[in-house]
Write a protein that holds these residues in place. Sequence first.
Motif, PDB file in Angstrom:
ATOM      1  N   UNK A  33       0.833  -1.196   0.000  1.00 32.86           N
ATOM      2  CA  UNK A  33       0.000   0.000   0.000  1.00 32.86           C
ATOM      3  C   UNK A  33       0.873   1.253   0.000  1.00 32.86           C
ATOM      4  N   UNK A  34       0.709   2.153  -0.964  1.00 33.96           N
ATOM      5  CA  UNK A  34       1.532   3.365  -1.011  1.00 33.96           C
ATOM      6  C   UNK A  34       1.215   4.311   0.144  1.00 33.96           C
ATOM      7  N   UNK A  35       2.195   5.095   0.548  1.00 31.42           N
ATOM      8  CA  UNK A  35       1.996   6.152   1.532  1.00 31.42           C
ATOM      9  C   UNK A  35       1.600   7.409   0.765  1.00 31.42           C
ATOM     10  N   UNK A  36       0.353   7.818   0.909  1.00 26.93           N
ATOM     11  CA  UNK A  36      -0.113   9.031   0.241  1.00 26.93           C
ATOM     12  C   UNK A  36       0.090  10.189   1.209  1.00 26.93           C
ATOM     13  N   UNK A  37       1.256  10.816   1.121  1.00 22.54           N
ATOM     14  CA  UNK A  37       1.672  11.825   2.089  1.00 22.54           C
ATOM     15  C   UNK A  37       1.214  13.200   1.623  1.00 22.54           C
ATOM     16  N   UNK A  38      -0.044  13.489   1.902  1.00 18.04           N
ATOM     17  CA  UNK A  38      -0.589  14.786   1.519  1.00 18.04           C
ATOM     18  C   UNK A  38      -1.635  15.210   2.539  1.00 18.04           C
ATOM     19  N   UNK A  39      -1.799  16.520   2.697  1.00 19.08           N
ATOM     20  CA  UNK A  39      -2.810  17.027   3.624  1.00 19.08           C
ATOM     21  C   UNK A  39      -4.088  17.429   2.901  1.00 19.08           C
ATOM     22  N   UNK A  40      -4.041  17.579   1.575  1.00 18.25           N
ATOM     23  CA  UNK A  40      -5.228  17.984   0.837  1.00 18.25           C
ATOM     24  C   UNK A  40      -5.183  17.433  -0.592  1.00 18.25           C
ATOM     25  N   UNK A  58     -25.980  13.898  -2.151  1.00 16.90           N
ATOM     26  CA  UNK A  58     -26.959  12.903  -2.597  1.00 16.90           C
ATOM     27  C   UNK A  58     -26.573  11.478  -2.209  1.00 16.90           C
ATOM     28  N   UNK A  59     -25.436  11.336  -1.501  1.00 17.87           N
ATOM     29  CA  UNK A  59     -25.000  10.011  -1.070  1.00 17.87           C
ATOM     30  C   UNK A  59     -24.282   9.224  -2.144  1.00 17.87           C
ATOM     31  N   UNK A  60     -23.820   9.907  -3.181  1.00 21.23           N
ATOM     32  CA  UNK A  60     -23.059   9.256  -4.249  1.00 21.23           C
ATOM     33  C   UNK A  60     -21.570   9.561  -4.063  1.00 21.23           C
ATOM     34  N   UNK A  61     -20.730   8.746  -4.685  1.00 19.54           N
ATOM     35  CA  UNK A  61     -19.284   8.954  -4.606  1.00 19.54           C
ATOM     36  C   UNK A  61     -18.713   9.043  -6.016  1.00 19.54           C
ATOM     37  N   UNK A  62     -18.110  10.176  -6.334  1.00 20.32           N
ATOM     38  CA  UNK A  62     -17.431  10.299  -7.630  1.00 20.32           C
ATOM     39  C   UNK A  62     -15.916  10.391  -7.462  1.00 20.32           C
ATOM     40  N   UNK A  63     -15.458  10.715  -6.272  1.00 22.66           N
ATOM     41  CA  UNK A  63     -14.053  10.610  -5.882  1.00 22.66           C
ATOM     42  C   UNK A  63     -14.016  10.529  -4.367  1.00 22.66           C
ATOM     43  N   UNK A  64     -12.948   9.972  -3.817  1.00 22.85           N
ATOM     44  CA  UNK A  64     -12.928   9.636  -2.397  1.00 22.85           C
ATOM     45  C   UNK A  64     -12.530  10.779  -1.481  1.00 22.85           C
ATOM     46  N   UNK A  65     -11.618  11.640  -1.886  1.00 22.58           N
ATOM     47  CA  UNK A  65     -10.956  12.495  -0.898  1.00 22.58           C
ATOM     48  C   UNK A  65     -10.975  13.959  -1.301  1.00 22.58           C
ATOM     49  N   UNK A  66     -11.067  14.823  -0.279  1.00 22.43           N
ATOM     50  CA  UNK A  66     -11.015  16.262  -0.486  1.00 22.43           C
ATOM     51  C   UNK A  66     -10.056  16.965   0.471  1.00 22.43           C
ATOM     52  N   UNK A  67      -9.941  16.429   1.716  1.00 23.42           N
ATOM     53  CA  UNK A  67      -9.072  17.051   2.715  1.00 23.42           C
ATOM     54  C   UNK A  67      -8.573  15.979   3.677  1.00 23.42           C
ATOM     55  N   UNK A  68      -7.336  16.126   4.140  1.00 25.81           N
ATOM     56  CA  UNK A  68      -6.687  15.073   4.914  1.00 25.81           C
ATOM     57  C   UNK A  68      -7.387  14.706   6.204  1.00 25.81           C
ATOM     58  N   UNK A  69      -8.080  15.664   6.847  1.00 30.34           N
ATOM     59  CA  UNK A  69      -8.780  15.344   8.085  1.00 30.34           C
ATOM     60  C   UNK A  69      -9.997  14.473   7.833  1.00 30.34           C
ATOM     61  N   UNK A  70     -10.458  14.410   6.605  1.00 27.32           N
ATOM     62  CA  UNK A  70     -11.633  13.617   6.259  1.00 27.32           C
ATOM     63  C   UNK A  70     -11.265  12.237   5.717  1.00 27.32           C
ATOM     64  N   UNK A  71      -9.978  11.962   5.590  1.00 32.33           N
ATOM     65  CA  UNK A  71      -9.584  10.644   5.108  1.00 32.33           C
ATOM     66  C   UNK A  71      -8.383  10.704   4.189  1.00 32.33           C
ATOM     67  N   UNK A  72      -7.751   9.570   4.046  1.00 34.12           N
ATOM     68  CA  UNK A  72      -6.520   9.455   3.263  1.00 34.12           C
ATOM     69  C   UNK A  72      -6.497   8.060   2.642  1.00 34.12           C
ATOM     70  N   UNK A 252      -4.791   8.951  12.657  1.00 31.88           N
ATOM     71  CA  UNK A 252      -3.354   8.795  12.437  1.00 31.88           C
ATOM     72  C   UNK A 252      -2.945   9.317  11.069  1.00 31.88           C
ATOM     73  N   UNK A 253      -1.686   9.690  10.944  1.00 32.27           N
ATOM     74  CA  UNK A 253      -1.164  10.149   9.669  1.00 32.27           C
ATOM     75  C   UNK A 253      -0.906   8.996   8.713  1.00 32.27           C
ATOM     76  N   UNK A 254      -0.619   9.309   7.444  1.00 30.86           N
ATOM     77  CA  UNK A 254      -0.412   8.274   6.424  1.00 30.86           C
ATOM     78  C   UNK A 254       0.713   7.286   6.758  1.00 30.86           C
TER      79      UNK A 254
END
Length: 402
Positions: A33-40, A58-72, A252-254
Motif C-alpha cells: 500500500x503506497x503512503x499518500x503523504x498529503x494534507x489535501x 446525494x450520497x453518491x461517490x465520484x471521488x474519495x478524498x477532499x481534505x486530509x482530516x476527512x480521510x486518506x 493517524x497520519x499516512x
Amino acid sequence: MPKPAKRKHDWKHATLGIHGDGRMKHAHFAVSTPIVQTSNYYFENTSDVYEFMKAKQEGRTIREHEYGRYGNPTQQECERKLAAVEGAERALLFSTGMSAVILTLMTYMQPKSHIIFTSDCYRQTRDFATNMLSRFGVEVSLVDPTAVAIEKAIRPNTHVIFTESPTNPYLRVLDLPAIVKVAKRHQALTIIDATLATPYNIKPLDMGIDIVIHSATKYFGGHNDLLAGVTLGKHDLLNDLYCMQRMIGAMPGPFTCFLLERGLKTFGLRMKQHNGSGLAVARMLESHPKIEKVWYPALASHPDHAIAKKQMKGFGSVITFLVKGGDRETRKFIDSLELFLITPSLGGSESLVTQMSMMSFFDYTEEYRLNIGIVDNLVRIALGLEDVEDLITDLEQALDRI
C-alpha cells in the motif's frame, strides 16, 4: 462513503490481514500500500468541486478524498483490512486507542444518561469515566465484570454499557452473549474494548455486541513503533462517529497507517506465537514457589476460565500475577529481568513488564489503589516474540534472586 460489499470469502486471519476481503487497486500497481503523504487533494476546476459536493449531498461517490482530516487513501486501505479482520462492516481509525474510546463515548452518550463501566478496566478509561463524564451531565457506575452485576446497575436512563474483555489488569472475561441480552432488554448500546483479546481470539460482533474498540498500538501494529486506535461496527451505526472523527480530526497520519497496515500482514502469525507463549509462561508462573497468584484466562484457577474457554480461541500474551513478598521483592524481581523492558503497553515484538502500583497508579492514594486491587506486588507482563524458552529462563533466574 459507499457501503462495503457483502463478504465473498471465508478467509482466515493471516489472509485477511494481507488482502482484506479481496484486493484493491493501488497506484502504479504497487503490491504494498503506497503512503499518500498529503494534507489535501486538488480539483481541476470549480465544476469538479460542484459535482463532488452535489454527489456527496446525494450520497453518491465520484471521488474519495477532499481534505486530509476527512480521510486518506493509506488510512482507507488500512481501515478496510481492519474491518475484514474483525468481521465488521466498517472501521474508523484514530490517532490513539484512547482517542477511539473517548470519541466513541462522546458520540453515543446522551445528556442526563447513565453509562455502566466494568470496575476492572484500563486506568485512563476509568479516569475519563469517573472524572470527566459528569461534566457532560452523564452518570457513571463502575461494577464487577459480570452480566449479573451489570444488570443490577441498570437504571431507567442507562444508555450505554461499556466493557473490556479481557479486562486490564486482572484479565476478567465477560459473558458477552449474556451482556447482549441484558442490553437488549433495556435498549442499551454495547461497546467493548477488546484490545487484549484481538479478533484472532474473540469475535464480539458475532456475539451481538454493537461496537468494538481496539488500541491498534498493541497487537495490530505489533512492533512497539506506532500509536493508533480503531472503532468497528455496522456501517450505518458508525455514521455519527465518522462525523465526529471529521470534526475532531484525531486520526493517524499516512505513515502510521502504512506501518499499521504492514503490521496486519503478520498479525495471524504473531498471534499464534503470543498465544503459545502466554499459556506456557502462565503455567510456569503458577507452579513457581515464589509466585502467590496468577491471572490468565486459560488457567483453571482463573475466575472466568469456563467463559473464556467457551468464547475465546486463544488467550494472548498478557499475564498478571502476585510476587510473594512486597514492594522490595517485586522491584528486585523486575530489576533482575534481562529480556523484559520496564514500560507499559503490550502486544509488540519485545517483552515488557510493569509493576502496576508504580507505573500506572503512582499518583493515586494508597487507600484508593488498594481499594481497586492495585497492591505493591502486582506485576503485569506482556510477552513479545522472543523464544518462549528464553523468556521462561529469564523469569526463573529473576525469581531465584528474591
